[in-house]
Design a protein around this motif. Structure first.
Motif, PDB file in Angstrom:
ATOM      1  N   ASP A  97       0.824  -1.205   0.000  1.00  0.00           N
ATOM      2  CA  ASP A  97       0.000   0.000   0.000  1.00  0.00           C
ATOM      3  C   ASP A  97       0.863   1.262   0.000  1.00  0.00           C
ATOM      4  N   ILE A  98       1.898   1.280   0.821  1.00  0.00           N
ATOM      5  CA  ILE A  98       2.792   2.445   0.851  1.00  0.00           C
ATOM      6  C   ILE A  98       3.482   2.616  -0.497  1.00  0.00           C
ATOM      7  N   LEU A  99       3.973   1.519  -1.061  1.00  0.00           N
ATOM      8  CA  LEU A  99       4.685   1.606  -2.339  1.00  0.00           C
ATOM      9  C   LEU A  99       3.782   2.073  -3.466  1.00  0.00           C
ATOM     10  N   THR A 100       2.513   1.682  -3.428  1.00  0.00           N
ATOM     11  CA  THR A 100       1.607   2.066  -4.519  1.00  0.00           C
ATOM     12  C   THR A 100       0.993   3.443  -4.304  1.00  0.00           C
ATOM     13  N   THR A 101       0.589   3.760  -3.085  1.00  0.00           N
ATOM     14  CA  THR A 101      -0.064   5.051  -2.870  1.00  0.00           C
ATOM     15  C   THR A 101       0.944   6.192  -2.720  1.00  0.00           C
ATOM     16  N   ALA A 102       1.916   6.032  -1.854  1.00  0.00           N
ATOM     17  CA  ALA A 102       2.896   7.098  -1.628  1.00  0.00           C
ATOM     18  C   ALA A 102       4.023   7.055  -2.650  1.00  0.00           C
ATOM     19  N   GLY A 103       4.389   5.841  -3.073  1.00  0.00           N
ATOM     20  CA  GLY A 103       5.495   5.699  -4.011  1.00  0.00           C
ATOM     21  C   GLY A 103       5.100   5.757  -5.472  1.00  0.00           C
ATOM     22  N   LEU A 121       3.964   3.388  -7.380  1.00  0.00           N
ATOM     23  CA  LEU A 121       4.297   2.205  -8.162  1.00  0.00           C
ATOM     24  C   LEU A 121       3.027   1.460  -8.572  1.00  0.00           C
ATOM     25  N   PRO A 122       3.051   0.791  -9.718  1.00  0.00           N
ATOM     26  CA  PRO A 122       1.908  -0.046 -10.099  1.00  0.00           C
ATOM     27  C   PRO A 122       1.826  -1.271  -9.190  1.00  0.00           C
ATOM     28  N   ALA A 123       0.617  -1.682  -8.862  1.00  0.00           N
ATOM     29  CA  ALA A 123       0.404  -2.777  -7.910  1.00  0.00           C
ATOM     30  C   ALA A 123       0.718  -4.153  -8.477  1.00  0.00           C
ATOM     31  N   VAL A 124       0.521  -4.348  -9.760  1.00  0.00           N
ATOM     32  CA  VAL A 124       0.608  -5.688 -10.351  1.00  0.00           C
ATOM     33  C   VAL A 124       1.935  -6.390 -10.109  1.00  0.00           C
ATOM     34  N   PRO A 125       3.087  -5.755 -10.335  1.00  0.00           N
ATOM     35  CA  PRO A 125       4.323  -6.516 -10.141  1.00  0.00           C
ATOM     36  C   PRO A 125       4.747  -6.694  -8.692  1.00  0.00           C
ATOM     37  N   ILE A 126       4.043  -6.065  -7.751  1.00  0.00           N
ATOM     38  CA  ILE A 126       4.442  -6.141  -6.352  1.00  0.00           C
ATOM     39  C   ILE A 126       3.779  -7.353  -5.711  1.00  0.00           C
ATOM     40  N   THR A 127       4.554  -8.422  -5.626  1.00  0.00           N
ATOM     41  CA  THR A 127       4.106  -9.661  -4.991  1.00  0.00           C
ATOM     42  C   THR A 127       5.088  -9.977  -3.865  1.00  0.00           C
ATOM     43  N   PRO A 128       4.707 -10.828  -2.927  1.00  0.00           N
ATOM     44  CA  PRO A 128       5.623 -11.114  -1.817  1.00  0.00           C
ATOM     45  C   PRO A 128       6.986 -11.626  -2.254  1.00  0.00           C
ATOM     46  N   LEU A 135       9.460   4.921   0.989  1.00  0.00           N
ATOM     47  CA  LEU A 135       9.089   3.922   1.984  1.00  0.00           C
ATOM     48  C   LEU A 135       9.706   4.264   3.342  1.00  0.00           C
ATOM     49  N   SER A 136      10.967   4.625   3.363  1.00  0.00           N
ATOM     50  CA  SER A 136      11.650   4.984   4.599  1.00  0.00           C
ATOM     51  C   SER A 136      10.960   6.167   5.280  1.00  0.00           C
ATOM     52  N   LEU A 137      10.634   7.184   4.513  1.00  0.00           N
ATOM     53  CA  LEU A 137       9.974   8.361   5.076  1.00  0.00           C
ATOM     54  C   LEU A 137       8.575   8.032   5.587  1.00  0.00           C
ATOM     55  N   GLN A 138       7.846   7.210   4.862  1.00  0.00           N
ATOM     56  CA  GLN A 138       6.503   6.826   5.281  1.00  0.00           C
ATOM     57  C   GLN A 138       6.534   5.979   6.548  1.00  0.00           C
ATOM     58  N   LEU A 139       7.513   5.109   6.660  1.00  0.00           N
ATOM     59  CA  LEU A 139       7.634   4.297   7.869  1.00  0.00           C
ATOM     60  C   LEU A 139       7.911   5.176   9.082  1.00  0.00           C
ATOM     61  N   GLU A 140       8.710   6.207   8.874  1.00  0.00           N
ATOM     62  CA  GLU A 140       8.981   7.127   9.975  1.00  0.00           C
ATOM     63  C   GLU A 140       7.731   7.924  10.331  1.00  0.00           C
ATOM     64  N   ASP A 141       7.026   8.420   9.327  1.00  0.00           N
ATOM     65  CA  ASP A 141       5.812   9.201   9.575  1.00  0.00           C
ATOM     66  C   ASP A 141       4.701   8.368  10.195  1.00  0.00           C
ATOM     67  N   ARG A 142       4.462   7.191   9.659  1.00  0.00           N
ATOM     68  CA  ARG A 142       3.331   6.370  10.092  1.00  0.00           C
ATOM     69  C   ARG A 142       3.597   5.594  11.376  1.00  0.00           C
ATOM     70  N   LEU A 143       4.826   5.088  11.516  1.00  0.00           N
ATOM     71  CA  LEU A 143       5.117   4.194  12.636  1.00  0.00           C
ATOM     72  C   LEU A 143       6.192   4.707  13.585  1.00  0.00           C
ATOM     73  N   GLY A 144       6.834   5.802  13.215  1.00  0.00           N
ATOM     74  CA  GLY A 144       7.922   6.301  14.038  1.00  0.00           C
ATOM     75  C   GLY A 144       9.177   5.462  13.936  1.00  0.00           C
ATOM     76  N   LEU A 145       9.277   4.651  12.880  1.00  0.00           N
ATOM     77  CA  LEU A 145      10.446   3.783  12.686  1.00  0.00           C
ATOM     78  C   LEU A 145      11.453   4.453  11.771  1.00  0.00           C
ATOM     79  N   GLU A 146      12.694   4.423  12.167  1.00  0.00           N
ATOM     80  CA  GLU A 146      13.758   4.942  11.315  1.00  0.00           C
ATOM     81  C   GLU A 146      14.520   3.752  10.745  1.00  0.00           C
ATOM     82  N   ILE A 147      14.290   3.497   9.465  1.00  0.00           N
ATOM     83  CA  ILE A 147      14.994   2.426   8.766  1.00  0.00           C
ATOM     84  C   ILE A 147      15.610   3.052   7.526  1.00  0.00           C
ATOM     85  N   SER A 148      16.912   2.927   7.398  1.00  0.00           N
ATOM     86  CA  SER A 148      17.607   3.576   6.287  1.00  0.00           C
ATOM     87  C   SER A 148      17.276   2.905   4.956  1.00  0.00           C
TER      88      SER A 148
END
Length: 78
Positions: free
Chosen positions: A8-14, A16-23, A40-53
């Protein structure tokens, strides 16, 4: 964080098209480039408070591993 939440983050904020994004899709096959990792890194920080480089995120072999990494970091923080 679940695969669906990462997708969801990759498609809405990033934008990206949803079709090629599979597990099991590799990051390049899913269209996840360096810009998508920054978003993705910025969204994780905003949404969850996680800092992942972006470098840590880029080390994932597939999209499922991205979700697992985020999940591990969230659990460690709790």
């Amino acid at each position: 964080m679940t695969f669906e939440q990462v997708k969801d983050i990759l498609t809405t904020a990033g934008g990206l098209p949803a079709v090629p994004i599979t597990p099991e899709a590799s990051l390049p096959d899913a269209g996840v480039d360096s810009m998508a990792l920054v978003v993705l890194s910025l969204q994780l920080e905003d949404r969850l408070g996680l800092e992942i480089s972006e470098d840590d995120l880029a080390a994932a072999a597939c999209v499922r591993e991205l979700a697992e990494l985020v999940d591990r970091r969230a659990e460690a923080r709790a």
